[in-house]
Design a protein around this motif. Structure first.
Motif, PDB file in Angstrom:
ATOM      1  N   GLN A 160       0.842  -1.202   0.000  1.00 18.94           N
ATOM      2  CA  GLN A 160       0.000   0.000   0.000  1.00 18.94           C
ATOM      3  C   GLN A 160       0.873   1.247   0.000  1.00 18.94           C
ATOM      4  OE1 GLN A 160      -2.606   0.434   3.376  1.00 18.94           O
ATOM      5  NE2 GLN A 160      -3.978   1.817   2.299  1.00 18.94           N
ATOM      6  N   SER A 161       0.443   2.263  -0.709  1.00 13.68           N
ATOM      7  CA  SER A 161       1.125   3.558  -0.681  1.00 13.68           C
ATOM      8  C   SER A 161       0.078   4.643  -0.424  1.00 13.68           C
ATOM      9  CB  SER A 161       1.852   3.825  -2.000  1.00 13.68           C
ATOM     10  OG  SER A 161       0.915   3.942  -3.054  1.00 13.68           O
ATOM     11  N   LYS A 162       0.549   5.792  -0.014  1.00 12.40           N
ATOM     12  CA  LYS A 162      -0.376   6.888   0.304  1.00 12.40           C
ATOM     13  C   LYS A 162      -0.758   7.658  -0.960  1.00 12.40           C
ATOM     14  CE  LYS A 162       0.880   7.773   5.119  1.00 12.40           C
ATOM     15  NZ  LYS A 162       1.315   8.792   6.085  1.00 12.40           N
ATOM     16  N   GLU A 163      -2.037   7.717  -1.220  1.00 11.33           N
ATOM     17  CA  GLU A 163      -2.532   8.556  -2.296  1.00 11.33           C
ATOM     18  C   GLU A 163      -2.858   9.929  -1.719  1.00 11.33           C
ATOM     19  OE1 GLU A 163      -5.644   6.483  -4.319  1.00 11.33           O
ATOM     20  OE2 GLU A 163      -4.326   4.818  -4.899  1.00 11.33           O
ATOM     21  N   ARG A 164      -3.321  10.849  -2.542  1.00 12.26           N
ATOM     22  CA  ARG A 164      -3.459  12.225  -2.076  1.00 12.26           C
ATOM     23  C   ARG A 164      -4.479  12.377  -0.951  1.00 12.26           C
ATOM     24  NH1 ARG A 164      -4.780  15.810  -6.998  1.00 12.26           N
ATOM     25  NH2 ARG A 164      -4.756  17.410  -5.374  1.00 12.26           N
ATOM     26  N   ASN A 165      -5.428  11.466  -0.838  1.00 12.84           N
ATOM     27  CA  ASN A 165      -6.403  11.561   0.248  1.00 12.84           C
ATOM     28  C   ASN A 165      -5.833  11.107   1.585  1.00 12.84           C
ATOM     29  OD1 ASN A 165      -6.215   8.873  -0.388  1.00 12.84           O
ATOM     30  ND2 ASN A 165      -8.369   8.429  -0.011  1.00 12.84           N
ATOM     31  N   ALA A 166      -4.656  10.433   1.574  1.00 11.54           N
ATOM     32  CA  ALA A 166      -4.052   9.935   2.818  1.00 11.54           C
ATOM     33  C   ALA A 166      -2.844  10.755   3.254  1.00 11.54           C
ATOM     34  CB  ALA A 166      -3.641   8.472   2.642  1.00 11.54           C
TER      35      ALA A 166
ATOM     36  N   LYS B 152      -1.042  18.572  -1.733  1.00 10.23           N
ATOM     37  CA  LYS B 152      -1.020  17.104  -1.713  1.00 10.23           C
ATOM     38  C   LYS B 152      -1.050  16.499  -3.115  1.00 10.23           C
ATOM     39  CE  LYS B 152      -4.589  16.520   1.071  1.00 10.23           C
ATOM     40  NZ  LYS B 152      -5.507  15.803   1.983  1.00 10.23           N
ATOM     41  N   SER B 153      -0.969  17.360  -4.119  1.00 17.27           N
ATOM     42  CA  SER B 153      -0.997  16.891  -5.504  1.00 17.27           C
ATOM     43  C   SER B 153       0.181  15.957  -5.776  1.00 17.27           C
ATOM     44  CB  SER B 153      -0.936  18.084  -6.457  1.00 17.27           C
ATOM     45  OG  SER B 153      -0.709  17.628  -7.781  1.00 17.27           O
ATOM     46  N   PRO B 154       0.000  14.903  -6.547  1.00 17.02           N
ATOM     47  CA  PRO B 154       1.108  13.990  -6.890  1.00 17.02           C
ATOM     48  C   PRO B 154       2.235  14.676  -7.643  1.00 17.02           C
ATOM     49  CG  PRO B 154      -1.008  12.990  -7.397  1.00 17.02           C
ATOM     50  CD  PRO B 154      -1.290  14.426  -7.066  1.00 17.02           C
ATOM     51  N   LEU B 155       1.987  15.869  -8.178  1.00 12.22           N
ATOM     52  CA  LEU B 155       3.024  16.583  -8.924  1.00 12.22           C
ATOM     53  C   LEU B 155       4.080  17.204  -8.011  1.00 12.22           C
ATOM     54  CD1 LEU B 155       0.789  18.406 -11.549  1.00 12.22           C
ATOM     55  CD2 LEU B 155       1.992  16.238 -11.807  1.00 12.22           C
ATOM     56  N   PHE B 156       3.752  17.364  -6.737  1.00  5.32           N
ATOM     57  CA  PHE B 156       4.665  18.021  -5.814  1.00  5.32           C
ATOM     58  C   PHE B 156       5.399  17.015  -4.931  1.00  5.32           C
ATOM     59  CE2 PHE B 156       1.374  21.511  -6.175  1.00  5.32           C
ATOM     60  CZ  PHE B 156       2.105  22.204  -7.129  1.00  5.32           C
ATOM     61  N   ARG B 157       6.601  17.399  -4.505  1.00  5.50           N
ATOM     62  CA  ARG B 157       7.364  16.578  -3.569  1.00  5.50           C
ATOM     63  C   ARG B 157       6.588  16.450  -2.261  1.00  5.50           C
ATOM     64  NH1 ARG B 157      13.204  15.956  -2.719  1.00  5.50           N
ATOM     65  NH2 ARG B 157      13.554  15.328  -0.561  1.00  5.50           N
ATOM     66  N   GLY B 158       6.445  15.228  -1.793  1.00  7.21           N
ATOM     67  CA  GLY B 158       5.696  14.987  -0.565  1.00  7.21           C
ATOM     68  C   GLY B 158       4.206  14.793  -0.803  1.00  7.21           C
TER      69      GLY B 158
END
Length: 209
Positions: A50-56, A79-85
């Motif tokens: 499992q990995s953290k998606e933007r809702n987590a 929390k966008s996937p485009l940004f670091r973290g």
């Protein structure tokens, strides 16, 4: 196929057994073997990835800059996937990899695996035996006297024998299973197949009925 019965000390008993053709002499079905092995290995997968998606991912939901006028691309929250973290896009989720395989296909696969072992002369029939106590030395001694010490072996016994199972447990290349737990993967993974004489009839009944 006729095979001589051996003692666990490697000596011949003086009689032989005929392996039934309906289990040890069929036309092997490679596709059935493939499906059964695939099902066995799939069932062993934990599926806990499992990995953290933007809702987590922890962070503000505020839009970090205005939509237009900055001269750069549009952006939502931090929390966008485009940004670091940020969250991961379409990351792995916990799932169950197992799938159902028809009983007839499983039986066909196991008969095919046993047929391959019989054709390659990798089967040895042992007279019924047991150990007085669970000792790895006893099982190693048996393999040495049978000249299978350096081979991957699978011993099939009619029912659970605690002393035999515990004696083999610390040997990396040896495995012991009772008739009810025989599977295609173990049959093919082992180089040499040891079958206790009293286990032949239960194997035939289980794979033909």
């Amino acid at each position: 196929m006729n095979l001589s019965v051996l003692k666990y000390t490697g000596e011949e008993v003086g009689r032989s057994v005929q392996l039934p053709k309906e289990v040890f002499g069929i036309e092997p079905n490679d596709h059935a073997i493939y499906l059964d092995v695939k099902a066995i290995l799939a069932g062993r997968r934990q599926g806990t990835h499992q990995s953290k998606e933007r809702n987590a991912v922890s962070g503000s939901r505020r839009k970090i800059k205005r939509q237009k006028g900055s001269g750069t691309a549009r952006a939502g929250d931090i929390k966008s996937p485009l940004f670091r973290g940020g969250g991961r896009t379409f990351g792995p989720r916990p799932r169950d990899y197992s799938f159902k395989l028809n009983r007839k296909v499983k039986k066909l696969a196991r008969r095919s695996a046993l047929t391959y072992k019989a054709k390659s002369n990798h089967i040895a029939i042992l007279e019924s035996f047991s150990f007085e106590a669970p000792k790895t030395k006893n099982y190693l001694g048996m393999l040495q006297k049978l000249s299978f010490l350096d081979e991957k072996t699978l011993l099939i016994i009619p029912s659970v024998d605690k002393n035999i199972v515990l004696s083999s447990r610390n040997i990396k290349q040896a495995k012991v299973v009772c008739v009810d737990h025989v599977n295609t993967y173990d049959l093919l993974h082992a180089k040499k197949l040891l079958i206790m004489e009293t286990a032949i009839t239960p194997i035939v009944e289980k794979l033909t009925q």
